[in-house]
Motif scaffolding. Structure first.
Motif, PDB file in Angstrom:
ATOM      1  N   LEU A  11       0.888  -1.352  -0.086  1.00 55.28           N
ATOM      2  CA  LEU A  11      -0.209   0.002   0.121  1.00 55.28           C
ATOM      3  C   LEU A  11       0.713   1.389  -0.157  1.00 55.28           C
ATOM      4  O   LEU A  11       0.562   2.270  -0.698  1.00 55.28           O
ATOM      5  N   GLY A  12       1.848   1.289   0.767  1.00 53.81           N
ATOM      6  CA  GLY A  12       2.941   2.272   0.751  1.00 53.81           C
ATOM      7  C   GLY A  12       3.478   2.542  -0.507  1.00 53.81           C
ATOM      8  O   GLY A  12       3.596   3.697  -0.979  1.00 53.81           O
ATOM      9  N   PHE A  13       3.907   1.364  -1.229  1.00 57.94           N
ATOM     10  CA  PHE A  13       4.559   1.747  -2.491  1.00 57.94           C
ATOM     11  C   PHE A  13       3.779   2.351  -3.441  1.00 57.94           C
ATOM     12  O   PHE A  13       3.726   3.077  -4.347  1.00 57.94           O
ATOM     13  N   PHE A  14       2.629   1.649  -3.579  1.00 53.82           N
ATOM     14  CA  PHE A  14       1.280   1.816  -4.396  1.00 53.82           C
ATOM     15  C   PHE A  14       1.015   3.504  -4.146  1.00 53.82           C
ATOM     16  O   PHE A  14       0.794   4.040  -5.465  1.00 53.82           O
ATOM     17  N   VAL A  15       0.909   3.994  -3.071  1.00 50.70           N
ATOM     18  CA  VAL A  15       0.628   5.485  -3.010  1.00 50.70           C
ATOM     19  C   VAL A  15       1.651   6.152  -3.522  1.00 50.70           C
ATOM     20  O   VAL A  15       1.475   7.247  -4.262  1.00 50.70           O
ATOM     21  N   LEU A  16       3.063   5.894  -3.196  1.00 53.93           N
ATOM     22  CA  LEU A  16       3.977   6.608  -3.831  1.00 53.93           C
ATOM     23  C   LEU A  16       4.055   6.608  -5.319  1.00 53.93           C
ATOM     24  O   LEU A  16       4.317   7.382  -5.845  1.00 53.93           O
ATOM     25  N   TYR A  17       3.969   5.255  -5.708  1.00 51.28           N
ATOM     26  CA  TYR A  17       3.936   5.192  -7.404  1.00 51.28           C
ATOM     27  C   TYR A  17       2.688   5.972  -7.907  1.00 51.28           C
ATOM     28  O   TYR A  17       3.103   6.637  -8.725  1.00 51.28           O
ATOM     29  N   VAL A  43       2.045  11.400   0.329  1.00 52.75           N
ATOM     30  CA  VAL A  43       3.526  10.949   0.502  1.00 52.75           C
ATOM     31  C   VAL A  43       3.766  10.895   1.794  1.00 52.75           C
ATOM     32  O   VAL A  43       4.542   9.875   2.320  1.00 52.75           O
ATOM     33  N   ALA A  44       3.128  11.599   2.830  1.00 48.54           N
ATOM     34  CA  ALA A  44       3.330  11.579   4.383  1.00 48.54           C
ATOM     35  C   ALA A  44       2.917  10.109   4.704  1.00 48.54           C
ATOM     36  O   ALA A  44       3.306   9.471   5.501  1.00 48.54           O
TER      37      ALA A  44
END
Length: 110
Positions: A11-17, A43-44
């Motif tokens: 989920l963190g990588f998906f949001v950053l992507y 991003v936060a």
């Protein structure tokens, strides 16, 4: 526990992507539209999710193995998201069923 850590990392990588400006998006959903319109909070949140998953991995496996395993998760999940997301062949219900099944088998086996 590992399913939760992998889910947080994904989920963190998906949001950053989705906050990247170089990626061209053809299709979108409500969640990705919110991410793209609120970049700073997204991003936060993504960095917070990645930090939480790293800390959980360190608690579960120790410092050295935890960091190494987190990096392996990040490389695997990152390449999977980069290759699968543009096609949008996976639906949210499929992802939910996969995570639920993994949690079920993780609880039963442990």
């Amino acid at each position: 526990m590992y399913t939760i850590i992998c889910t947080l990392t994904a989920l963190g990588f998906f949001v950053l992507y989705n906050t990247s400006q170089k990626v061209k998006f053809n299709k979108s959903c409500v969640f990705t539209q919110w991410i793209r319109s609120h970049k700073k909070p997204s991003v936060a949140i993504a960095l917070l999710l990645l930090t939480i998953s790293l800390i959980l991995e360190i608690i579960v496996d120790g410092v050295a193995i935890g960091i190494f395993t987190f990096l392996v998760y990040l490389m695997f999940i990152g390449s999977a998201i980069l290759s699968l997301y543009p096609t949008l062949s996976i639906r949210l219900s499929h992802i939910g069923a996969l995570i639920g099944g993994c949690l079920f088998f993780e609880v039963i086996l442990l």
